[in-house]
Write a protein that holds these residues in place. Structure first.
Motif, PDB file in Angstrom:
ATOM      1  N   PHE A 331      37.838 -15.606   4.503  1.00  0.00           N
ATOM      2  CA  PHE A 331      35.526 -14.945   4.455  1.00  0.00           C
ATOM      3  C   PHE A 331      35.317 -13.779   5.731  1.00  0.00           C
ATOM      4  N   LYS A 332      35.701 -13.801   6.778  1.00  0.00           N
ATOM      5  CA  LYS A 332      36.158 -13.033   7.754  1.00  0.00           C
ATOM      6  C   LYS A 332      36.696 -11.815   7.107  1.00  0.00           C
ATOM      7  N   LEU A 333      38.079 -11.764   6.587  1.00  0.00           N
ATOM      8  CA  LEU A 333      38.953 -10.297   6.459  1.00  0.00           C
ATOM      9  C   LEU A 333      38.035  -9.604   5.264  1.00  0.00           C
ATOM     10  N   LYS A 334      37.277 -10.225   4.528  1.00  0.00           N
ATOM     11  CA  LYS A 334      36.759 -10.448   3.320  1.00  0.00           C
ATOM     12  C   LYS A 334      37.627  -9.945   1.743  1.00  0.00           C
ATOM     13  N   LEU A 335      38.688 -11.093   2.136  1.00  0.00           N
ATOM     14  CA  LEU A 335      39.359 -11.219   1.113  1.00  0.00           C
ATOM     15  C   LEU A 335      38.559 -12.767  -0.202  1.00  0.00           C
ATOM     16  N   ILE A 336      37.802 -12.826   0.786  1.00  0.00           N
ATOM     17  CA  ILE A 336      37.118 -13.457  -0.580  1.00  0.00           C
ATOM     18  C   ILE A 336      35.611 -12.842  -0.770  1.00  0.00           C
ATOM     19  N   VAL A 337      34.825 -12.523  -0.727  1.00  0.00           N
ATOM     20  CA  VAL A 337      33.424 -11.829  -1.413  1.00  0.00           C
ATOM     21  C   VAL A 337      32.873 -12.073  -2.354  1.00  0.00           C
ATOM     22  N   GLY A 338      31.874 -12.694  -2.476  1.00  0.00           N
ATOM     23  CA  GLY A 338      30.600 -12.824  -3.512  1.00  0.00           C
ATOM     24  C   GLY A 338      29.856 -14.378  -3.116  1.00  0.00           C
ATOM     25  N   ARG A 339      29.142 -15.395  -4.272  1.00  0.00           N
ATOM     26  CA  ARG A 339      29.014 -15.769  -4.480  1.00  0.00           C
ATOM     27  C   ARG A 339      30.050 -17.117  -4.606  1.00  0.00           C
ATOM     28  N   SER A 340      30.267 -18.070  -3.691  1.00  0.00           N
ATOM     29  CA  SER A 340      31.093 -18.872  -3.619  1.00  0.00           C
ATOM     30  C   SER A 340      31.111 -20.125  -3.661  1.00  0.00           C
ATOM     31  N   ILE A 341      31.577 -21.004  -3.872  1.00  0.00           N
ATOM     32  CA  ILE A 341      31.352 -23.202  -4.170  1.00  0.00           C
ATOM     33  C   ILE A 341      32.446 -23.214  -3.753  1.00  0.00           C
ATOM     34  N   LEU A 342      32.502 -24.027  -2.818  1.00  0.00           N
ATOM     35  CA  LEU A 342      33.895 -24.709  -1.781  1.00  0.00           C
ATOM     36  C   LEU A 342      33.778 -26.203  -2.190  1.00  0.00           C
ATOM     37  N   PHE A 343      34.580 -27.018  -2.271  1.00  0.00           N
ATOM     38  CA  PHE A 343      34.707 -27.938  -3.492  1.00  0.00           C
ATOM     39  C   PHE A 343      35.606 -28.578  -2.060  1.00  0.00           C
ATOM     40  N   VAL A 344      34.986 -29.669  -1.836  1.00  0.00           N
ATOM     41  CA  VAL A 344      35.764 -30.616  -0.650  1.00  0.00           C
ATOM     42  C   VAL A 344      35.614 -32.205  -1.056  1.00  0.00           C
ATOM     43  N   PHE A 383      20.090 -21.188  -4.379  1.00  0.00           N
ATOM     44  CA  PHE A 383      21.653 -21.020  -4.325  1.00  0.00           C
ATOM     45  C   PHE A 383      21.680 -19.665  -5.522  1.00  0.00           C
ATOM     46  N   ASN A 384      20.977 -20.236  -5.938  1.00  0.00           N
ATOM     47  CA  ASN A 384      20.428 -19.147  -8.089  1.00  0.00           C
ATOM     48  C   ASN A 384      19.572 -17.988  -7.409  1.00  0.00           C
ATOM     49  N   GLU A 385      18.847 -18.490  -6.933  1.00  0.00           N
ATOM     50  CA  GLU A 385      18.079 -17.567  -6.193  1.00  0.00           C
ATOM     51  C   GLU A 385      18.788 -16.261  -5.015  1.00  0.00           C
ATOM     52  N   GLY A 386      19.804 -16.567  -4.869  1.00  0.00           N
ATOM     53  CA  GLY A 386      20.012 -15.592  -3.689  1.00  0.00           C
ATOM     54  C   GLY A 386      20.176 -16.299  -1.956  1.00  0.00           C
ATOM     55  N   SER A 387      19.203 -18.123  -2.133  1.00  0.00           N
ATOM     56  CA  SER A 387      19.030 -17.558  -0.598  1.00  0.00           C
ATOM     57  C   SER A 387      20.553 -17.520   0.254  1.00  0.00           C
ATOM     58  N   TYR A 388      21.462 -18.379  -0.950  1.00  0.00           N
ATOM     59  CA  TYR A 388      22.946 -18.466   0.337  1.00  0.00           C
ATOM     60  C   TYR A 388      23.879 -17.913  -0.269  1.00  0.00           C
ATOM     61  N   GLN A 389      25.131 -17.220   0.118  1.00  0.00           N
ATOM     62  CA  GLN A 389      25.886 -16.357  -1.038  1.00  0.00           C
ATOM     63  C   GLN A 389      27.202 -17.977  -0.825  1.00  0.00           C
ATOM     64  N   ILE A 390      26.953 -18.725  -0.403  1.00  0.00           N
ATOM     65  CA  ILE A 390      28.136 -20.380   0.118  1.00  0.00           C
ATOM     66  C   ILE A 390      27.753 -21.782  -0.214  1.00  0.00           C
ATOM     67  N   ARG A 437      29.829 -31.153 -12.574  1.00  0.00           N
ATOM     68  CA  ARG A 437      29.995 -31.285 -13.926  1.00  0.00           C
ATOM     69  C   ARG A 437      28.269 -31.160 -14.337  1.00  0.00           C
ATOM     70  N   GLY A 438      28.596 -29.786 -15.201  1.00  0.00           N
ATOM     71  CA  GLY A 438      27.482 -29.556 -15.949  1.00  0.00           C
ATOM     72  C   GLY A 438      26.701 -28.083 -14.920  1.00  0.00           C
ATOM     73  N   ILE A 439      26.266 -28.723 -14.055  1.00  0.00           N
ATOM     74  CA  ILE A 439      26.119 -27.759 -13.761  1.00  0.00           C
ATOM     75  C   ILE A 439      25.735 -26.149 -13.289  1.00  0.00           C
ATOM     76  N   ASP A 440      24.816 -25.474 -13.966  1.00  0.00           N
ATOM     77  CA  ASP A 440      25.235 -23.749 -14.262  1.00  0.00           C
ATOM     78  C   ASP A 440      25.295 -23.259 -13.488  1.00  0.00           C
ATOM     79  N   PHE A 441      25.330 -23.018 -12.121  1.00  0.00           N
ATOM     80  CA  PHE A 441      25.455 -22.283 -10.550  1.00  0.00           C
ATOM     81  C   PHE A 441      25.521 -20.231 -11.228  1.00  0.00           C
ATOM     82  N   HIS A 442      25.049 -20.194 -11.036  1.00  0.00           N
ATOM     83  CA  HIS A 442      24.256 -18.839 -11.359  1.00  0.00           C
ATOM     84  C   HIS A 442      25.984 -17.530 -11.034  1.00  0.00           C
TER      85      HIS A 442
END
Ligand SMILES: Nc1ncnc2c1ncn2[C@@H]1O[C@H](COP(=O)(O)OP(=O)(O)OP(=O)(O)O)[C@@H](O)[C@H]1O
Length: 634
Positions: A331-344, A383-390, A437-442
């Motif tokens: 993230f810090k080195l900008k190798l991941i850019v744009g909206r991201s979903i992290l699954f744990v 998230f869909n409105e862009g308030s968060y990137q992660i 399941r099925g959620i349409d994150f934009h």
């Protein structure tokens, strides 16, 4: 004490024990005779408890046997398989009503995709369909478009006063909300068509439940049964039944509800089942709900988008600590850019990861089944409105029930301390929740499997949150040695399904990330169980602040609101140096040198800090100058 007295006391206590349910703790402690009786009473209690458990177990067993018999007695429908070759139709080619075409146009959909092409034409011919299509391929539109078309005619004969013409069932509240929203959009030019989202109605609003006259009901199984208990005739006019994410409907605890729902439906209706992971052996659901011949659609496209749409990587790390460090570095080195979903894989890991990312100045939000449904929908909207990137999401309760059971039983890495807490924990998790399941994150650019998923279905659904519709995306899966077996199994299955090697290795030289590793290690050492618990509590408080129900209370009680607000500051790990979040040039690996990775405002922050330090020193020397003892000269 005389022996006679002892026997008298014994008898008395025995009588007491026989007449009333014994209060074991209150039994006299000093008398030996009493103690004996206490033991026998305890034994009797245990025996009764055992008997009770046995009876319950027997009842459960007989219920399961009954269910099994019911399933066996049902005759499976005739199933035809249909290989589908796309003809690249437009929506106008289906002969849809002009008003529907207008709404589709407003959605920006120019042509039908594969699943829509196949399902729409068959559904308009009143066929029962089992449609399996990859995640994000547009299944929701595929079953809603023909439904709206059919309802135009149907609404003339059914005004909804008895019950709806169409029922759409999905396993999670988020999915229900999404389907409902798309229905509203598709029918916006047809105001006489009414739909209701049962998950949106408070249990107490009895008048809404009793007086609803919608043509379409979108619901989870539980809410539909509640409606049927209030209005026994509610489902008698159903002519169109849809089950989205159908394979999940029977998996965790829904079986009984589905059997009850079937008994409320009329003998015949048209039935559609869809999912990205609809197994061929869905015999139970098919037998239970299909009331005539069924067409199973086989699409030419695979379970996952092609590599030109979705790029998939796997990154092997030596330890969990390394995994945190690499993610932070990416993230810090900008190798991941744009909206991201992290699954744990567990709920506590959501908070742990959030706290670590927060230390490094990375803002994220959390999504899991322990959160109330309103909050989950709120987070998705934000998230869909862009308030968060992660978004950090835990899909426990999504893909398979076993994972949820494990979380409830505390088998996850952060175990509950006491056994009795398990019950409390279980009640907190919402089985009607679903993240992967099925959620349409934009517009999600990246899906990161921070913890490697345990099943192929879970992998497919998680990865399916990116590269949706005709968009592109990247999936990156971290894997530590203990997850290797899952990686190998899932990789093999996916490669076989797609006919090529799907997951590409992502190489990273951990030696070049030494400073990131040191910094992450420091952050991890501060991220104790206690801090995670505190973060969870804070998150609940914040959710309370957002709760619609509490807004009226807060309007009247300004002081309580202020108190809650002051206590709502996010939990931060106590790190010695605030500059931990900055990327200095020596931290950057050789291949990336020359690029600027400093966070916006970092230079100013450093300058300000220097200024402050200088001012402090100046002040100190000025003070010293005024002190005659310190400036004394001989
Ligand atoms: N014909 C189309 N043209 C362009 N975009 C479309 C089309 N149909 C659907 N989409 C878009 O594709 C995205 C995914 O659609 P949808 O949520 O229906 O997928 P899905 O197959 O149900 O996914 P999942 O398996 O994850 O539930 C949505 O954002 C939707 O707006």
């Amino acid at each position: 004490m005389a022996p006679d007295e002892v026997t008298k006391k014994k008898r008395k206590s025995v009588k007491f024990a026989e007449e009333e349910p014994p209060k074991v703790k209150e039994a006299p402690k000093k008398q030996k005779a009493g103690k004996k009786i206490e033991v026998s009473v305890e034994l009797r209690d245990k025996n009764e408890e055992k008997m009770g458990r046995k009876r319950k177990h027997r009842m459960k067993k007989s219920q399961a046997e009954k269910r099994q018999k019911l399933m066996e007695s049902l005759v499976g429908p005739q199933v035809d398989e249909m290989d589908f070759e796309p003809e690249h139709k437009t929506f106008a080619d289906f002969g849809l009503d002009e008003r529907i075409l207008k709404s589709i146009g407003e959605l920006g959909w120019e042509k039908a995709n594969q699943v829509q092409e196949s399902v729409i034409s068959l559904a308009l011919e009143n066929k029962n369909i089992m449609g399996r299509a990859r995640t994000g391929s547009g299944k929701t539109g595929a079953f809603l478009i023909p439904l709206v078309q059919k309802l135009i005619a149907e609404s003339k004969t059914n005004d909804g006063s008895v019950g709806p013409s169409a029922v759409i069932i999905a396993p999670t509240k988020e999915l229900i909300t999404q389907i409902y929203k798309l229905f509203v959009k598709l029918s916006q030019a047809l105001p006489f068509l009414q739909a209701i989202n049962l998950c949106d109605i408070n249990e107490e609003e009895n008048s809404v439940w009793l007086e609803d006259r919608s043509h379409v009901v979108v619901t989870t199984p539980g809410k539909l049964l509640r409606m049927c208990s209030l209005r026994p005739e509610y489902c008698t006019l159903v002519s169109y039944l849809v089950m989205d994410e159908a394979d999940l409907l029977l998996s965790f605890g829904y079986e009984e509800e589905m059997i009850k729902i079937r008994s409320k439906l009329p003998p015949t209706y048209q039935c559609l089942m869809t999912s990205a992971t609809l197994k061929d052996d869905m015999t139970t659901l098919k037998k239970l709900f299909m009331t005539g011949p069924v067409i199973t659609i086989k699409l030419t496209e695979g379970d996952l988008p092609n590599s030109d749409q979705l790029t998939q990587y796997q990154l092997t790390c030596g330890s969990d600590e390394e995994r945190f460090a690499i993610l932070v570095a990416m993230f810090k080195l900008k190798l991941i850019v744009g909206r991201s979903i992290l699954f744990v894989n567990t709920i506590d890991r959501c908070y742990k990861l959030m706290l670590i990312l927060r230390v490094f100045g990375l803002k994220s939000c959390i999504l899991n089944s322990a959160m109330p449904a309103n909050s989950r929908c709120h987070v998705i909207n934000q998230f869909n409105e862009g308030s968060y990137q992660i978004v950090i999401a835990s899909d426990v309760s999504d893909a398979d029930g076993s994972k949820l059971k494990e979380e409830i039983a505390g088998k996850s890495d952060e175990k509950p301390e006491k056994d009795e807490k398990k019950g409390k924990k279980a009640s907190k998790l919402d089985k009607e929740s679903g993240v992967s399941r099925g959620i349409d994150f934009h517009h999600v650019s990246n899906v990161v499997n921070f913890d490697f998923p345990e099943t192929t279905d879970a992998y497919i659904h998680r990865v399916g949150r990116t590269a949706r519709g005709f968009n592109k995306g990247t999936a990156l899966s971290f894997c530590i040695p203990s997850e290797r077996a899952h990686l190998e199994q899932i990789q093999e299955e996916i490669n076989q399904q797609m006919g090529r090697k799907v997951l590409q290795p992502y190489e990273f030289r951990i030696k070049e990330l030494d400073t990131f590793l040191l910094r992450t290690r420091e952050a991890l050492s501060k991220c104790t169980k206690g801090v995670i618990k505190k973060a969870r509590l804070k998150e609940i408080r914040q959710e309370l602040m957002r709760s619609a129900n509490l807004q009226t209370f807060f309007a009247k009680n300004e002081r309580e609101k202020l108190l809650m607000q002051t206590d709502c500051h996010p939990v931060m790990l106590k790190i010695n140096s605030p500059a931990i979040a900055d990327v200095t040039s020596y931290m950057v690996p050789e291949a990336l040198r020359g690029m600027d990775f400093s966070a916006p405002g970092a230079k100013n922050r450093r300058y300000n800090m220097g200024q402050k330090h200088r001012q402090k020193l100046k002040h100190k020397f000025q003070k010293k100058g005024k002190d005659p003892l310190k400036t004394f000269k001989i």
